[in-house]
Design an enzyme around this catalytic site. Structure first.
Site, PDB file in Angstrom:
ATOM      1  N   CYS A   1      -1.533   3.732  11.474  1.00  0.00           N
ATOM      2  CA  CYS A   1      -1.475   4.958  12.278  1.00  0.00           C
ATOM      3  C   CYS A   1      -2.703   5.024  13.163  1.00  0.00           C
ATOM      4  CB  CYS A   1      -1.355   6.187  11.403  1.00  0.00           C
ATOM      5  SG  CYS A   1      -2.679   6.348  10.201  1.00  0.00           S
TER       6      CYS A   1
ATOM      7  N   CYS B   1       0.874  -1.182   0.000  1.00  0.00           N
ATOM      8  CA  CYS B   1       0.000   0.000   0.000  1.00  0.00           C
ATOM      9  C   CYS B   1       0.903   1.222   0.000  1.00  0.00           C
ATOM     10  CB  CYS B   1      -0.918  -0.010   1.213  1.00  0.00           C
ATOM     11  SG  CYS B   1      -1.818  -1.565   1.456  1.00  0.00           S
ATOM     12  N   ALA B   2       1.496   1.557  -1.137  1.00  0.00           N
ATOM     13  CA  ALA B   2       2.692   2.392  -1.178  1.00  0.00           C
ATOM     14  C   ALA B   2       2.439   3.889  -1.266  1.00  0.00           C
ATOM     15  CB  ALA B   2       3.578   1.961  -2.350  1.00  0.00           C
ATOM     16  N   ALA B   3       1.397   4.342  -1.977  1.00  0.00           N
ATOM     17  CA  ALA B   3       1.234   5.778  -2.216  1.00  0.00           C
ATOM     18  C   ALA B   3       1.046   6.518  -0.888  1.00  0.00           C
ATOM     19  CB  ALA B   3       0.043   6.021  -3.137  1.00  0.00           C
ATOM     20  N   PRO B   4       1.580   7.743  -0.754  1.00  0.00           N
ATOM     21  CA  PRO B   4       2.239   8.521  -1.805  1.00  0.00           C
ATOM     22  C   PRO B   4       3.710   8.227  -2.022  1.00  0.00           C
ATOM     23  CG  PRO B   4       2.053   9.855   0.142  1.00  0.00           C
ATOM     24  CD  PRO B   4       1.371   8.553   0.465  1.00  0.00           C
TER      25      PRO B   4
ATOM     26  N   ASP C   1      -5.288  -4.478  -6.098  1.00  0.00           N
ATOM     27  CA  ASP C   1      -5.869  -4.621  -4.772  1.00  0.00           C
ATOM     28  C   ASP C   1      -4.929  -5.496  -3.942  1.00  0.00           C
ATOM     29  OD1 ASP C   1      -7.325  -5.301  -2.520  1.00  0.00           O
ATOM     30  OD2 ASP C   1      -9.186  -5.720  -3.601  1.00  0.00           O
TER      31      ASP C   1
END
Length: 934
Positions: free
Chosen positions: A360, A176-179, A274
């Site tokens: 987070c 889940c890389a972005a940004p 996904d």
């Protein structure tokens, strides 16, 4: 960290997308109170009672700014000069400021971040806006961020990559890389020690050839010694590892590319999938005996970062709407997705590999409960181990993970155990807890094969511990290959049988498809999924559907629009498109028999086309039945959600005529690999741009072409085609992106060496200075060399030297020698950043090409056949182009494009408003006018 899901932390349920700025509230104006939010975490007792007041006081203060020096290509050598500039110039200026009777606190290094590369500034914004030295410091931050030397990133988000222990040669996945802030950290680690290794190899090669090589410097010499013990030397010192950065959102995937392009890595691939059903990536099969069928070989990762979508309630110091809009439904809705992402990550690991799971959020339903559920589904601690990281980052203050907790439902009722929920459902049909599942509660020993999970090994970071946001991190290590339980299989408790039949995992499906007879066709492979795992039919009234069914509901409330990632600063957050789970669109036509509720795979999953990659020993074995209908390739179908079709990656023949011309013109050493150059067009011809990637990247792209893997980026631009003014000049110039990879392999015939600070300053300030006539005399020690050099691109090497006029760091730039002028191929932002860092000067640049344009305009009144002589330049009197004006085209994508303009152009490419390769030759004027609205 992952995108934040659930209810949107702002007024309303829409907005924030489609290019509009999300609604933001002033931090000071919003009351920092939420009774349910505070009550839940007080009841959980996540911090000791004596720390509770300090904990809440910290969460109600605004978050300090933080940033990180980005060590280019994985080591700190290139970050040192920028870091020294901060220490020696800006910090003394800031500490001289007196405010309310005491010295202002300057930026300070984070004590737990290695090599003092992570920094934090706690000075209030009111003070920053009031004093001049902060304005100068702000310019420094913006300038160095624009060129990639600094990354503005929240302090706690820097932690997960530091716990991954990436070593040379490893393959890494960021699900889940972005940004892209954490991905930037990862790619730096992947390239660790690369420059030292390649310098040592090249020194040996050039010594054999009797050629000159630039001095290494003390730092490189020390790093070479370290790399000799454990470095990756198999590919002439080049990094053999790989980072695959993935994001479910197509637009954000392109913003991720923009963030990562500053690091110019050929060992990076960006995909758009996904994460819960991330496809298996096929590798070339091992050699097989004649007549045998090759067994499928798939990529397994050494390290995976699962920084998953979360409710983000640990970000209340930055995202003030958490105080206003927090509700417990956020965590409940995201739990299934989080478990499935972590479950899939463990599947894709090598035995012995590690996955770092982070959020987070402070909610145990998103943290310890997810970890426990994933381990249980994988077979317990015999298969997956919770790694003790208490000795890692010793200066980092942290709390242990929770071993017991309570669960809060959507109505705010707190439950202490799963048995309490079952009893309430039996007694009164309580609907408030209808979305709760057993796995959200602390697991019993029987649920984990009789083993007590050491959840205290998880890591919790709270805002009051070192003045940061809140974060959760844990490290899992895969001990052996596993057969993970399916998404719908409930845990077995009190010796009772499982509540539902075991559903096959993704890997089991792939293995079963592979085992089908050689004559099976592609359609049979697609239908195999229904045979192996029949879809569950539902009447639509199920109060507790599976995670897969919930994800496929177009308007599922648990996956409402999510917020931006927390890595970006406040302004960047406002500009970024939000990241949210996406739902598969249903086809207009009727679904195939038995597939009404099946998760839609588009393009088809890798297993659907395994037949196309099999090694068939006999030509007559190819089926010719009418049923053998080929699966349409992505190029034949428009992308969903109005996404533009991604041009395929086509690799050039190593003996291609253009590569022959390039290698001959630049005298590139023959040991530099020629089989890794590629283009992005269906024809496979080098039209405008030639890209370069790693050996593993080449294998992945070629082996998975047409298999449904959505690759949106790979490699770096190495050469760009340029119209030249003289026959025999190479029309392919070296792009700035690829220069660090290639420069050391370029022959001395196309190298210019510079040692004087005065000369470099002249080249930075003066754009297109004259070489013809007596112009070369203004170029210092390189004047004669460039005067006598043939037209075309060359490499400028800035060598280290002693004395006041020398350099302490080695640098390299592309240089263009035109018919009568010279140009340093650097964007304006890079020029200004270097002038500020090296010379402490913020001065305007001089563009001499504009003078030639004026002369060209004035020549339009001269009769045909006449000409104006400007130094050695001839401007045709008929209004034709000045021969040297092409310099502007050459520099179009490297001169004068600011970061926002570049991001806008790349977003246009992503949306199909511009072709990627066309952008290369647009002029600066075209670029700064702005792209079409998106």
């Amino acid at each position: 960290m992952g995108r934040r899901g659930g209810k949107r932390f702002q007024r309303g349920r829409g907005g924030g997308r489609g290019g509009q700025r999300p609604e933001r509230a002033d931090y000071q104006e919003v009351p920092k109170q939420n009774e349910l939010y505070e009550k839940y975490y007080n009841d959980l007792g996540i911090v000791p009672l004596e720390e509770r007041s300090e904990f809440w006081a910290a969460l109600k203060r605004e978050l300090p700014n933080s940033f990180r020096f980005t060590g280019s290509k994985g080591h700190v050598l290139h970050a040192i000069p920028v870091q020294q500039r901060l220490k020696n110039h800006y910090i003394p200026e800031i500490t001289s400021i007196q405010y309310e009777g005491r010295a202002v606190d300057p930026p300070a290094p984070l004590p737990w971040y290695p090599d003092e590369l992570g920094w934090q500034m706690t000075t209030p914004k009111a003070v920053v806006r009031r004093f001049g030295p902060f304005s100068s410091f702000q310019k420094f931050l913006v300038s160095e961020t624009s060129v990639g030397n600094i990354s503005r990133q929240e302090a706690v988000s820097m932690i997960p990559p530091l716990l991954m222990e990436i070593r040379p040669g490893m393959t890494v996945l960021d699900l889940c890389a972005a940004p892209g802030s954490k991905s930037a950290q990862l790619i730096e680690m992947v390239h660790g020690g690369e420059e030292a290794r390649t310098r040592k190899i090249l020194r040996e090669i050039k010594k054999e050839d009797g050629r000159e090589i630039s001095p290494d410097g003390n730092e490189i010499t020390l790093e070479i010694k370290a790399e000799e013990r454990s470095g990756d030397w198999s590919d002439d010192g080049r990094t053999t590892g790989l980072l695959i950065a993935n994001d479910i959102d197509y637009k954000r995937a392109h913003l991720l590319i923009h963030q990562m392009k500053r690091l110019n890595s050929p060992n990076l691939i960006v995909t758009n999938h996904d994460a819960t059903i991330y496809p298996s990536i096929k590798l070339p099969s091992d050699p097989i005996p004649h007549g045998a069928i090759a067994k499928g070989k798939y990529l397994k990762f050494d390290r995976i970062l699962a920084d998953v979508p979360c409710s983000g309630d640990g970000t209340c110091r930055k995202n003030v709407n958490v105080w206003r809009d927090w509700n417990p439904g956020n965590a409940i809705g995201l739990f299934p997705t989080q478990v499935r992402i972590l479950f899939r990550a463990i599947q894709m690991l090598k035995a012995g590999g590690r996955v770092v799971y982070s959020t987070c959020s402070m909610n145990p339903m998103e943290n310890e409960a997810v970890v426990a559920a994933a381990i249980a589904r994988c077979g317990g601690l015999d298969k997956v181990e919770l790694v003790d990281c208490s000795n890692s980052l010793p200066e980092l203050r942290r709390s242990h993970g929770l071993t017991s907790w309570k669960v809060i439902d959507k109505q705010g009722k707190i439950w202490t155990s799963w048995q309490e929920v079952e009893a309430a459902r039996t007694a009164s049909g309580d609907t408030g807890a209808s979305k709760l599942v057993e796995e959200m509660f602390p697991q019993s020993g029987e649920a984990t094969a009789g083993q007590k999970l050491p959840l205290e090994r998880c890591m919790r970071v709270y805002g009051h511990q070192q003045d940061t946001g809140s974060f959760f991190i844990t490290v899992l290590q895969k001990k052996t290959e596993l057969r993970a339980r399916g998404d719908g299989e409930a845990s077995s408790t009190k010796g009772q049988a499982s509540k539902s039949e075991s559903k096959s995992s993704i890997m089991a499906v792939v293995e079963e498809i592979e085992a089908r007879p050689n004559g099976s066709n592609a359609i049979e492979h697609i239908n195999a999924l229904d045979d192996i795992a029949p879809p569950q039919m539902s009447d639509g009234d199920d109060d507790n559907p599976s995670a897969t069914a919930r994800q496929n509901k177009e308007n599922a409330p648990s996956y409402a629009v999510s917020r931006e990632k927390r890595e970006l600063d406040d302004m960047a957050d406002a500009e970024m498109a939000t990241k949210r789970p996406r739902f598969r669109e249903e086809d207009d036509g009727p679904a195939p028999r038995g597939a009404e509720d099946r998760q839609v795979h588009y393009p088809p999953p890798p297993g659907a086309e395994l037949e196309l990659t099999r090694h068939i020993s006999r030509p007559d074995a190819i089926p010719k039945t009418p049923e053998a209908i080929p699966v349409p390739l992505p190029s034949q179908t428009k992308r969903r959600n109005n996404q533009t079709f991604e041009e395929p990656f086509k690799f050039l023949d190593p003996n291609h005529a253009d590569l022959d011309a390039i290698f001959a013109f630049y005298h590139i050493n023959p040991r530099f690999p020629r089989d890794r150059f590629m283009v992005r067009n269906a024809s496979g011809n080098p039209v405008k741009t030639i890209y370069y990637t790693s050996d593993l990247g080449r294998c992945i792209l070629t082996e998975n072409e047409g298999k449904g893997i959505k690759f949106v980026h790979c490699g770096v631009k190495m050469f760009v085609k340029q119209a030249v003014q003289r026959e025999g000049t190479c029309e392919w110039r070296i792009q700035t992106d690829g220069l660090p990879i290639l420069e050391a392999w370029v022959g001395e015939e196309r190298v210019v060496r510079l040692r004087s600070r005065k000369t470099l300053k002249y080249l930075l300030v003066e754009m297109f200075p004259k070489v013809g006539g007596t112009g070369w005399q203004e170029l210092g020690e390189i004047g004669e060399r460039v005067r006598d050099m043939d037209m075309g691109c060359c490499v400028l090497r800035v060598e280290t030297s002693e004395g006041e006029d020398g350099f302490s760091e080695r640098m390299v730039f592309p240089l263009w020698r035109s018919l009568s002028s010279l140009n340093l191929m650097l964007p304006k932002e890079d020029r200004k950043a270097m002038l500020l860092r090296l010379y402490n000067e913020d001065i305007p640049l001089e563009d001499h090409s504009k003078d030639r344009h004026k002369v060209q305009d004035s020549s339009s009144s001269i009769k045909g056949g006449d000409s104006l002589i400007i130094g050695d330049d001839e401007v045709p009197a008929d209004g034709g182009a000045d021969p040297s004006i092409n310099d502007e085209e050459i520099a179009a994508d490297e001169e004068g494009m600011d970061v926002e303009g570049q991001a806008a152009v790349e977003l246009d490419v992503a949306l199909g408003n511009k072709d990627e390769e066309d952008v290369d030759l647009e002029t600066e004027l075209d670029l700064v006018k702005g792209p079409a609205d998106v």
